[in-house]
Write a protein that holds these residues in place. Structure first.
Motif, PDB file in Angstrom:
ATOM      1  N   ILE A 124       0.728  -1.381  -0.091  1.00  0.00           N
ATOM      2  CA  ILE A 124       0.210   0.220   0.392  1.00  0.00           C
ATOM      3  C   ILE A 124       1.016   1.431  -0.077  1.00  0.00           C
ATOM      4  O   ILE A 124       0.563   1.922  -1.015  1.00  0.00           O
ATOM      5  CB  ILE A 124      -1.016   0.563   1.188  1.00  0.00           C
ATOM      6  CG1 ILE A 124      -2.111  -1.309   1.031  1.00  0.00           C
ATOM      7  CG2 ILE A 124      -1.581   0.915   1.183  1.00  0.00           C
ATOM      8  CD1 ILE A 124      -2.901  -1.293   2.074  1.00  0.00           C
TER       9      ILE A 124
ATOM     10  N   ASN B 114      -6.130   0.805   4.269  1.00  0.00           N
ATOM     11  CA  ASN B 114      -6.041   1.589   3.100  1.00  0.00           C
ATOM     12  C   ASN B 114      -6.949   2.918   2.807  1.00  0.00           C
ATOM     13  O   ASN B 114      -7.104   3.727   2.144  1.00  0.00           O
ATOM     14  CB  ASN B 114      -7.049   0.316   2.158  1.00  0.00           C
ATOM     15  CG  ASN B 114      -6.333  -0.269   1.142  1.00  0.00           C
ATOM     16  OD1 ASN B 114      -5.339  -0.025   0.433  1.00  0.00           O
ATOM     17  ND2 ASN B 114      -7.267  -2.198   1.500  1.00  0.00           N
ATOM     18  N   SER B 115      -8.660   2.790   3.930  1.00  0.00           N
ATOM     19  CA  SER B 115      -8.921   3.823   4.407  1.00  0.00           C
ATOM     20  C   SER B 115      -8.472   4.927   4.012  1.00  0.00           C
ATOM     21  O   SER B 115      -8.203   6.486   4.212  1.00  0.00           O
ATOM     22  CB  SER B 115     -10.446   3.715   5.066  1.00  0.00           C
ATOM     23  OG  SER B 115      -9.782   3.073   6.073  1.00  0.00           O
TER      24      SER B 115
ATOM     25  N   LYS C 297      -4.301  10.696   0.921  1.00  0.00           N
ATOM     26  CA  LYS C 297      -3.547  11.488  -0.622  1.00  0.00           C
ATOM     27  C   LYS C 297      -5.223  12.149  -0.643  1.00  0.00           C
ATOM     28  O   LYS C 297      -4.479  13.234  -1.991  1.00  0.00           O
ATOM     29  CB  LYS C 297      -3.436  10.271  -1.341  1.00  0.00           C
ATOM     30  CG  LYS C 297      -2.449   9.000  -1.091  1.00  0.00           C
ATOM     31  CD  LYS C 297      -2.643   7.321  -1.971  1.00  0.00           C
ATOM     32  CE  LYS C 297      -1.994   6.891  -2.287  1.00  0.00           C
ATOM     33  NZ  LYS C 297      -2.160   5.535  -3.087  1.00  0.00           N
ATOM     34  N   SER C 298      -5.607  12.332  -0.267  1.00  0.00           N
ATOM     35  CA  SER C 298      -7.162  12.805  -0.517  1.00  0.00           C
ATOM     36  C   SER C 298      -6.672  14.229   0.144  1.00  0.00           C
ATOM     37  O   SER C 298      -7.300  15.325  -0.950  1.00  0.00           O
ATOM     38  CB  SER C 298      -8.189  12.893  -0.402  1.00  0.00           C
ATOM     39  OG  SER C 298      -8.903  12.473   1.076  1.00  0.00           O
TER      40      SER C 298
ATOM     41  N   ASP D  89      -5.777   6.655   1.916  1.00  0.00           N
ATOM     42  CA  ASP D  89      -6.644   7.000   0.699  1.00  0.00           C
ATOM     43  C   ASP D  89      -6.768   8.787   1.420  1.00  0.00           C
ATOM     44  O   ASP D  89      -7.171   9.284   0.195  1.00  0.00           O
ATOM     45  CB  ASP D  89      -7.961   6.483   0.275  1.00  0.00           C
ATOM     46  CG  ASP D  89      -7.701   5.004  -0.505  1.00  0.00           C
ATOM     47  OD1 ASP D  89      -6.369   5.039  -0.704  1.00  0.00           O
ATOM     48  OD2 ASP D  89      -9.101   4.057  -0.427  1.00  0.00           O
TER      49      ASP D  89
END
Length: 524
Positions: free
Chosen positions: A358, A385-386, A392-393, A389
């Protein structure tokens, strides 16, 4: 024999006879008896009546007054009596051999019945069993209604020696009155079927009183018994008392004992010398103070159930193999004691591969992440993962995300909604660059309303420009002191927050000395 004189007086109701003893004459070794016996007609009638009455009572073994009849009738009447008694007997007691044969026949029938339903009766030899198949069937049916299976009975066939009315029903009624749920009876009896042999008064009652004496609340007693039914078979002055005494001796607060035993009653069955003491001493060898070990046991008593040789020591070795530094082992265990009881042989490779896939994490930094947050070994792939993410956002690159995770692995486990609110405040109100968060990713671990907002307002009012670490990574008292400075002292810059072992060793003053002495321990 000759009666020489006789005088008779006759009266209306009785007669009197006077007899003279016979005279015996010896001539040439022969006994000659001469007698003259004269009676009146009335006397003959009366004598006949008396004789008739005497012989009519012969069945009661009445002996005739006649010397001759006495001698000759006794043996005869005795034989007749025995013969009559034998003939009139209606019941004959069976012999021991016959009784034994009957018992064997009945047991054979019971065994045949048990084999017919799949129960192996081999272990029942010598055990007192019902004499009829019907009674045995009643016992089997009762156990099956409780949810037990034929396999369960085969695992402990001695349960068939328990009477339904005398053993099973009284014990189950007692457990029900204590609050043990009927829905748990099946598992209860699977784990400890020996309870059905117990006496409520002699065996079960004293154990329940002992548990209450250990400050276990009456409402918690049923849950303790459901979790660990084997406790009902322990001796009060044996393992139970020594295990509790040892825990108090190492620093477990007396007032916490009830809670410890409620959470993990299995402690009552643990031997101090074989289980508890070696476990405590091993954690001490890792660098955890004994009092800190006591606090860990108060909070997580189940760690005592981790097998020292089969699980704990191998897990510690695995952590070292995955680049965890030895100096950090104590803080890892103190932060997340469950890690020494997990299947790390599977989890460590799995989590390392997950993070590598990841955020492209390398092997060396995986050990660093465990040092800072050992709970990472339990994170699910969806959680990782959440959180990645989300970062990254926010505009962070993958390399920045990796560096942030290495610096503060807690980012992978925080509440996402709270992180979003904190980032919005950081971006809109504080107006700082993203690089500040890369340098101090622990920003997300501080309370927005309790810490971030009030401190930010104060530095703005004072016109101080500082790093996020200088702003947040200190106590309220230290921050208030910093607000009195004219300049920022770089020497006061603190490193990222780490686990403080002293938080587990704060002294308590509500404890009394233990009666336990290690050198005088007696195991039973």
């Amino acid at each position: 024999m000759m009666i020489r004189g006789h005088t008779g007086v006759v009266k209306p109701n009785f007669s009197i006879m006077l007899l003279e003893m016979p005279t015996l004459k010896c001539q040439k070794f022969k006994f000659i008896t001469t007698s003259t016996f004269q009676t009146s007609p009335n006397h003959e009638k009366r004598r006949g009546l008396i004789t008739k009455l005497q012989y009519s009572r012969g069945d009661r073994r009445t002996v005739s007054k006649s010397l001759h009849s006495t001698i000759t009738s006794k043996p005869y009447s005795s034989k007749v009596s025995r013969k009559e008694g034998s003939a009139s007997s209606l019941y004959s007691r069976p012999s021991l051999v016959e009784m034994k044969n009957v018992r064997q026949e009945n047991r054979a029938k019971v065994y045949e019945f048990l084999r017919g339903i799949g129960i192996v009766p081999d272990e029942l030899d010598g055990l007192e069993l019902p004499v009829t198949v019907d009674v045995m069937k009643e016992r089997v049916d009762f156990l099956l209604k409780l949810g037990l299976t034929i396999e369960d009975i085969n695992n402990y066939p001695l349960v068939l020696g328990c009477s339904v009315k005398k053993n099973m029903v009284p014990v189950l009624d007692y457990l029900g009155k204590l609050g043990v749920r009927k829905s748990t009876f099946t598992e209860f009896l699977r784990r400890y079927p020996q309870v059905l042999h117990s006496s409520v008064v002699v065996d079960l009652g004293p154990v329940v009183k002992y548990l209450q004496g250990m400050d276990i609340k009456p409402s918690d007693i049923p849950r303790v018994l459901e979790r660990y039914p084997e406790v009902l078979g322990f001796k009060l002055e044996g393992t139970m008392s020594t295990s509790v005494a040892y825990l108090v001796g190492i620093g477990v607060a007396r007032r916490e004992i009830g809670g410890v035993l409620t959470k993990y009653p299995e402690i009552l069955g643990m031997r101090v010398a074989r289980v508890i003491k070696p476990f405590v001493e091993y954690l001490e060898s890792l660098g955890i103070p004994r009092l800190a070990v006591a606090r860990l046991i108060e909070k997580r008593p189940h760690i005592l159930g981790f097998g020292l040789e089969k699980r704990v020591k191998p897990n510690i070795q695995l952590l070292l193999e995955f680049n965890v530094r030895e100096a950090y082992l104590s803080s890892i265990v103190a932060q997340y004691a469950e890690i020494i009881g997990m299947d790390l042989e599977t989890k460590l490779p799995s989590q390392r591969n997950l993070l590598k896939s990841i955020i492209e994490l390398d092997n060396d930094n995986f050990g660093t992440i465990i040092e800072k947050m050992p709970q990472v070994v339990s994170l699910s792939s969806s959680a990782v993962n959440s959180h990645v993410d989300f970062l990254k956002s926010c505009g962070f690159s993958l390399q920045q995300v990796k560096n942030m995770v290495i610096g503060c692995p807690q980012l992978l486990a925080l509440n996402l909604d709270i992180m979003k609110h904190s980032f919005q405040f950081f971006q809109k109100e504080m107006g700082r660059p993203l690089d500040d968060l890369v340098a101090f990713p622990a920003f997300f671990t501080y309370g927005l309303e309790s810490t971030i907002k009030p401190r930010h307002r104060k530095v703005v009012q004072k016109g101080v420009t500082c790093s996020l670490s200088w702003l947040l990574n200190c106590s309220d008292e230290k921050f208030a002191e910093r607000m009195t400075y004219d300049t920022i002292d770089m020497e006061e810059m603190e490193t990222a927050p780490t686990f403080d072992m002293s938080s587990l060793t704060q002294p308590r003053y509500d404890e009394s000395d233990s009666d336990y002495e290690e050198d005088s321990e007696e195991e039973t």
